[in-house]
Each structure stands twice: as structure tokens, then as C-alpha cells.
Design an enzyme around this catalytic site. Sequence first.
Site, PDB file in Angstrom:
ATOM      1  N   ASP A 136       0.807  -1.288   0.072  1.00 51.87           N
ATOM      2  CA  ASP A 136      -0.321  -0.512   0.329  1.00 51.87           C
ATOM      3  C   ASP A 136       1.156   1.546   0.050  1.00 51.87           C
ATOM      4  OD1 ASP A 136      -2.073   1.515   0.060  1.00 51.87           O
ATOM      5  OD2 ASP A 136      -2.873   0.889   2.103  1.00 51.87           O
ATOM      6  N   ASN A 175     -10.494  -2.799  -6.630  1.00 54.33           N
ATOM      7  CA  ASN A 175      -9.693  -1.991  -7.339  1.00 54.33           C
ATOM      8  C   ASN A 175     -10.438  -1.917  -8.609  1.00 54.33           C
ATOM      9  OD1 ASN A 175      -6.463  -2.568  -5.792  1.00 54.33           O
ATOM     10  ND2 ASN A 175      -7.460  -1.815  -4.997  1.00 54.33           N
TER      11      ASN A 175
HETATM   12  C1  FPP Z   1      -2.020   0.412  -3.296  1.00 50.03           C
HETATM   13  O1  FPP Z   1      -1.226   2.002  -3.452  1.00 50.03           O
HETATM   14  C2  FPP Z   1      -1.385  -0.264  -4.306  1.00 50.03           C
HETATM   15  C3  FPP Z   1      -2.016  -1.349  -5.726  1.00 50.03           C
HETATM   16  C4  FPP Z   1      -3.855  -1.150  -5.440  1.00 50.03           C
HETATM   17  C5  FPP Z   1      -1.643  -1.682  -6.527  1.00 50.03           C
HETATM   18  C6  FPP Z   1      -0.305  -2.607  -6.619  1.00 50.03           C
HETATM   19  C7  FPP Z   1      -0.076  -2.957  -7.477  1.00 50.03           C
HETATM   20  C8  FPP Z   1       2.089  -2.763  -7.348  1.00 50.03           C
HETATM   21  C9  FPP Z   1       2.739  -2.641  -6.403  1.00 50.03           C
HETATM   22  C10 FPP Z   1       2.426  -3.316  -8.966  1.00 50.03           C
HETATM   23  C11 FPP Z   1       2.537  -4.051  -9.773  1.00 50.03           C
HETATM   24  C12 FPP Z   1       2.368  -5.477  -9.154  1.00 50.03           C
HETATM   25  C13 FPP Z   1       3.575  -6.613  -9.532  1.00 50.03           C
HETATM   26  C14 FPP Z   1       3.122  -7.223  -8.642  1.00 50.03           C
HETATM   27  C15 FPP Z   1       4.118  -6.469 -10.423  1.00 50.03           C
HETATM   28  P1  FPP Z   1      -2.785   2.732  -3.439  1.00 50.03           P
HETATM   29  O2  FPP Z   1      -3.130   2.664  -5.011  1.00 50.03           O
HETATM   30  O3  FPP Z   1      -3.925   2.340  -2.825  1.00 50.03           O
HETATM   31  O4  FPP Z   1      -1.915   3.427  -2.712  1.00 50.03           O
HETATM   32  P2  FPP Z   1      -2.602   4.983  -2.095  1.00 50.03           P
HETATM   33  O5  FPP Z   1      -3.238   4.153  -0.874  1.00 50.03           O
HETATM   34  O6  FPP Z   1      -1.363   5.753  -1.414  1.00 50.03           O
HETATM   35  O7  FPP Z   1      -3.536   5.714  -3.201  1.00 50.03           O
END
Ligand code: FPP
Length: 242
Positions: A17, A65
Site C-alpha cells: 500500500d 480495485n
Molecule cells: C495500493 O496502493 C497498491 C495497489 C492497488 C497496486 C499494487 C501494485 C503494484 C505494487 C505494482 C505491480 C505489482 C506487481 C506484482 C508487479 P494505492 O494505490 O492504494 O496507494 P494509496 O493508498 O497511497 O493511494
Amino acid sequence: MRDVTNRVPQHIAMIMDGNGRWARQQGKPRLAGHEAGSETVRQVMGYCRKAGVRYLTLYAFSTENWSRPPEEVAGLMQLLTVFISKYEAELIEKQVRLRVIGNRADLSLSLQKELARVEQSTQHFEQQVIIALSYSGRNELVRAVRKIASAVRSGSCEPEAIDEALIATSLDAPDVPDPDLIIRTSGEFRLSNFLLWQCAYSEFYFTPVLWPDFGEADFKTALEAYAARERRYGGVKKEDFV
Ligand code: FPP
């Protein structure tokens, strides 16, 4: 049962996250945060290998998501597709098996094909990276219950035969042991529908570090915190026996 944990966890699951907040801090678009986050994924796979962690499960995209802006969803799917094809050779070289859990029927056919191809080409390796895609713990349980219900309907399973073991083996990765340690970055203290069945006795570790900033020192700190925990699985310490 008493288990004073001074060992390395066999299975670590991670809620990655903070990509969006990281991007905002840098004055960049959210997708730049996810891009930086995918480099962290690569690094963390290396830390696990070095530490001797056999299973690493990564929460990459939840069923919830899909409600994000379409450009972010498309960008994330593109990032995952590129990641999988770009690192296939590296996975093979480092002998890491790639697996996917989640409702893969939700994914584009091209991504499904790419995933299946790399799952196949890495299937014999012992160390495993399990990517949770279009995943939620409740959805996984619903799909497991449907499998069991159809076995009951066809007569191949008696309702009395439904037990914890049958539910566990009806989940997406039945042979993978439950996570010993679940790490969540970015200072949020939630499970967000991740591995609901499997987390029954997991240890939790929360860090304020945003996922793209999560480095080897943070990983080691999490492992040290885990090593200092005592897992009792509902039992009591021997010295507390009366
Ligand atoms: C949450 O952060 C993260 C995600 C929904 C996506 C996770 C994806 C990756 C790390 C990249 C690709 C993965 C792989 C396995 C190659 P957020 O967007 O909710 O962050 P925020 O809460 O700060 O907005």
C-alpha cells in the site's frame, strides 16, 4: 502448541500500500507510484530469496480495485503484463515459481494467457511468488463454497464430509501453507479482504513506510519483529501451566 519464533517465516504475504501517496509526494501521476512499486516487488523477491522465505504472496489487485478510474486500472493491468513478460527470464534464472490467485476470469484474455504461460514455464521451482489478482478473501471463499456445493449436488461429497481441510483445499492455492507473517505498508491497519481464511494464526506487521520506499532494511526490521513474537496458536506458554 508452543512456538517461540526465532526463525525465518516460511510464507510472507504483503499488502503493498501507498503507491498513490508516494506518487503525490513526488508530484507524479499515480501510475508512476505503481511503476516504482513494481520495482519494489522485484527487490522484495530478492530479499525473500536471500532470507530463505519460500513463499511470498503479493496483493497486487483486489476485486474492489476494479472501481478505480479506468485509466488507473488499464495502467495497472498493462504494468502487470509487462512485468510478467519482462521478468520471466529472471524468474527462470533465479528459479522462482510464479502463481496467481484470484478470480482470473475477470482478467483480459491476453493477461490470462501470459500468466498461464509463465506459471507453466516456472512450475517446477520450489521458491514461489504468488500474485493475488482480482482477488479478495471473501470472493475466494465464495468460489470455494460453490465448488463444494457442486460436489455435494453431484453426490461426490457428503455434507458431513465438509470440514476445515476440505475448505482449505478448495481455495486457490491449496498446497501453499498459511502465511506466517502479513506485512502492510503505508501506515494503514487493515486487512482489506486479504487471505481471510489463511490469516487465522498469522502474525501482522504494519509499517508507515510507503510501498515504493520499502527497502531491505525495512524487510529485515519486519523479520526481526516476527522473530521476537511468540506464536501460541490458541495455547498457553508452558511456564503458565498450573
Ligand atoms: C495500493 O496502493 C497498491 C495497489 C492497488 C497496486 C499494487 C501494485 C503494484 C505494487 C505494482 C505491480 C505489482 C506487481 C506484482 C508487479 P494505492 O494505490 O492504494 O496507494 P494509496 O493508498 O497511497 O493511494
